[in-house]
Design an enzyme around this catalytic site. Sequence first.
Site, PDB file in Angstrom:
ATOM      1  N   CYS A  93      -1.797   8.989  -1.357  1.00 15.89           N
ATOM      2  CA  CYS A  93      -2.215   9.267   0.018  1.00 15.89           C
ATOM      3  C   CYS A  93      -2.770  10.678   0.181  1.00 15.89           C
ATOM      4  O   CYS A  93      -3.267  11.030   1.247  1.00 15.89           O
ATOM      5  CB  CYS A  93      -1.054   9.043   0.974  1.00 15.89           C
ATOM      6  SG  CYS A  93       0.324  10.185   0.768  1.00 15.89           S
ATOM      7  N   LEU A 146      -6.383   9.961   4.939  1.00 12.37           N
ATOM      8  CA  LEU A 146      -7.576  10.631   4.425  1.00 12.37           C
ATOM      9  C   LEU A 146      -8.611   9.617   3.973  1.00 12.37           C
ATOM     10  O   LEU A 146      -9.812   9.882   4.052  1.00 12.37           O
ATOM     11  CB  LEU A 146      -7.194  11.550   3.264  1.00 12.37           C
ATOM     12  CG  LEU A 146      -6.228  12.696   3.574  1.00 12.37           C
ATOM     13  CD1 LEU A 146      -6.055  13.582   2.340  1.00 12.37           C
ATOM     14  CD2 LEU A 146      -6.704  13.521   4.762  1.00 12.37           C
ATOM     15  N   ARG A 147      -8.159   8.472   3.489  1.00 14.56           N
ATOM     16  CA  ARG A 147      -9.081   7.409   3.068  1.00 14.56           C
ATOM     17  C   ARG A 147      -9.923   6.928   4.246  1.00 14.56           C
ATOM     18  O   ARG A 147     -11.143   6.798   4.140  1.00 14.56           O
ATOM     19  CB  ARG A 147      -8.267   6.235   2.499  1.00 14.56           C
ATOM     20  CG  ARG A 147      -9.074   4.971   2.226  1.00 14.56           C
ATOM     21  CD  ARG A 147      -8.159   3.809   1.874  1.00 14.56           C
ATOM     22  NE  ARG A 147      -7.230   3.479   2.938  1.00 14.56           N
ATOM     23  CZ  ARG A 147      -7.529   2.720   3.987  1.00 14.56           C
ATOM     24  NH1 ARG A 147      -8.744   2.206   4.113  1.00 14.56           N
ATOM     25  NH2 ARG A 147      -6.631   2.459   4.919  1.00 14.56           N
ATOM     26  N   ARG A 148      -9.269   6.676   5.365  1.00 11.31           N
ATOM     27  CA  ARG A 148     -10.006   6.220   6.555  1.00 11.31           C
ATOM     28  C   ARG A 148     -10.897   7.328   7.091  1.00 11.31           C
ATOM     29  O   ARG A 148     -12.044   7.086   7.484  1.00 11.31           O
ATOM     30  CB  ARG A 148      -9.022   5.750   7.629  1.00 11.31           C
ATOM     31  CG  ARG A 148      -8.346   4.433   7.285  1.00 11.31           C
ATOM     32  CD  ARG A 148      -7.222   4.103   8.243  1.00 11.31           C
ATOM     33  NE  ARG A 148      -6.683   2.771   7.974  1.00 11.31           N
ATOM     34  CZ  ARG A 148      -5.436   2.402   8.252  1.00 11.31           C
ATOM     35  NH1 ARG A 148      -4.596   3.282   8.786  1.00 11.31           N
ATOM     36  NH2 ARG A 148      -5.029   1.182   7.981  1.00 11.31           N
ATOM     37  N   THR A 163       3.314   3.738  18.364  1.00 13.58           N
ATOM     38  CA  THR A 163       3.225   5.166  18.659  1.00 13.58           C
ATOM     39  C   THR A 163       1.787   5.645  18.593  1.00 13.58           C
ATOM     40  O   THR A 163       1.315   6.390  19.470  1.00 13.58           O
ATOM     41  CB  THR A 163       4.092   5.972  17.676  1.00 13.58           C
ATOM     42  OG1 THR A 163       5.454   5.588  17.830  1.00 13.58           O
ATOM     43  CG2 THR A 163       3.951   7.466  17.923  1.00 13.58           C
ATOM     44  N   ARG A 164       1.065   5.228  17.553  1.00 14.50           N
ATOM     45  CA  ARG A 164      -0.328   5.662  17.417  1.00 14.50           C
ATOM     46  C   ARG A 164      -1.206   5.119  18.543  1.00 14.50           C
ATOM     47  O   ARG A 164      -2.082   5.818  19.057  1.00 14.50           O
ATOM     48  CB  ARG A 164      -0.867   5.257  16.047  1.00 14.50           C
ATOM     49  CG  ARG A 164      -0.416   6.188  14.938  1.00 14.50           C
ATOM     50  CD  ARG A 164      -0.944   5.773  13.593  1.00 14.50           C
ATOM     51  NE  ARG A 164      -0.080   4.769  12.954  1.00 14.50           N
ATOM     52  CZ  ARG A 164      -0.357   4.177  11.820  1.00 14.50           C
ATOM     53  NH1 ARG A 164      -1.493   4.440  11.190  1.00 14.50           N
ATOM     54  NH2 ARG A 164       0.479   3.297  11.295  1.00 14.50           N
ATOM     55  N   LYS A 210       0.817  -1.222   0.000  1.00 15.30           N
ATOM     56  CA  LYS A 210       0.000   0.000   0.000  1.00 15.30           C
ATOM     57  C   LYS A 210       0.849   1.271   0.000  1.00 15.30           C
ATOM     58  O   LYS A 210       0.339   2.352  -0.303  1.00 15.30           O
ATOM     59  CB  LYS A 210      -0.964   0.006   1.187  1.00 15.30           C
ATOM     60  CG  LYS A 210      -0.341   0.117   2.552  1.00 15.30           C
ATOM     61  CD  LYS A 210      -1.403   0.027   3.644  1.00 15.30           C
ATOM     62  CE  LYS A 210      -0.813   0.116   5.038  1.00 15.30           C
ATOM     63  NZ  LYS A 210      -0.185   1.409   5.321  1.00 15.30           N
ATOM     64  N   ASP A 211       2.151   1.147   0.326  1.00 16.10           N
ATOM     65  CA  ASP A 211       3.033   2.308   0.320  1.00 16.10           C
ATOM     66  C   ASP A 211       3.677   2.541  -1.039  1.00 16.10           C
ATOM     67  O   ASP A 211       4.363   3.556  -1.231  1.00 16.10           O
ATOM     68  CB  ASP A 211       4.152   2.137   1.353  1.00 16.10           C
ATOM     69  CG  ASP A 211       3.638   2.170   2.783  1.00 16.10           C
ATOM     70  OD1 ASP A 211       2.575   2.770   3.013  1.00 16.10           O
ATOM     71  OD2 ASP A 211       4.304   1.594   3.662  1.00 16.10           O
ATOM     72  N   ARG A 219       0.362  10.581  13.582  1.00 18.88           N
ATOM     73  CA  ARG A 219       1.378   9.896  12.790  1.00 18.88           C
ATOM     74  C   ARG A 219       2.230   9.014  13.690  1.00 18.88           C
ATOM     75  O   ARG A 219       2.182   9.095  14.903  1.00 18.88           O
ATOM     76  CB  ARG A 219       2.272  10.929  12.096  1.00 18.88           C
ATOM     77  CG  ARG A 219       1.606  11.774  11.033  1.00 18.88           C
ATOM     78  CD  ARG A 219       1.444  11.044   9.726  1.00 18.88           C
ATOM     79  NE  ARG A 219       2.650  10.326   9.320  1.00 18.88           N
ATOM     80  CZ  ARG A 219       3.732  10.902   8.792  1.00 18.88           C
ATOM     81  NH1 ARG A 219       3.747  12.214   8.595  1.00 18.88           N
ATOM     82  NH2 ARG A 219       4.792  10.184   8.460  1.00 18.88           N
TER      83      ARG A 219
END
Length: 302
Positions: A226, A114-116, A138-139, A64-65, A133
């Site tokens: 993205c 932004l998709r989520r 971390t999140r 996905k990256d 981020r």
Amino acid sequence: SEWVRDRLVALHPGLVVEIEVIHTKGDKLLDAPLAKLGDKGLFVKEIEEALRDGRVDLAVHSAKDMPTETPAGLAIAAFTAREDVRDVFVAHPRAPVCRLAELPAGAVVGTSSLRRRAQLLALRSDLVAVDIRGNVETRMRKVEEQEMAGTILAAAGLARLGRAGATAFAFSFDEILPAVGQGALAVEARAGDARVGELLAPLGHEPSALAVRAERAMMRALQGGCQVPIAAHGELTGSTSVARSLRLRSFVGSLDGGDALRLETTGPADAPEAVGERLAGDLLAAGADRILAAVRAEVADA
């Protein structure tokens, strides 16, 4: 990378595989939203430079990256079998929930995607989406530190890190579609490197590759990344190679989720790029270009 190394060693006894960790721009710049950084190789550029220079022989990416255009001289040698492609909700540990409807009005959800964000707000416009981020740990830590209701993460990423138990619930594809390529690894090599290509061939998973190729073709035709809320999920149907077809579902939406398209198409599995391009054409005909233009303008002005 460790997963790929372990399988290569198991497949090719005696092969020595060393991992070189390379930090990309996307790994280092954690204070700005992804959409403001641009998406041309944000998580892959430095790794691809090492591959071209001969410092490494192959590169392991989250599919996905990967930008939808592969640089000259490089090629994706294998898409691995997909893990669970769904997005999941990880709730604040002191406020567990079992479904989205249980979140109170005004609850804060963290996500850098932004998709989520668009799909979440399309489902619950009363929620507040804020940017966070960092890596998965971390999140998850920021959810607690900033007293958020939770965050949305990829099921595959949590599973690979041994944190699948943190999932409160998974979103269905009717609720939130995944990112293009989500759940698969893309193993990149120098084009024409026959030795590395032969070593990697057993890692490739054809059904996953066909689905990801269709998703990437759709994204490429929409000139997405993205910086815009685009989602897709391809899956093969049919039990034999002759009878197989490819179902491709998509989402394109505004940042607040109020203006959104959900379309799908089905086509021959042996022509995945054509399936993806046809769905992109359907989306554009239905107004996706207008939605995406508005999103890009909004991101630029933010």
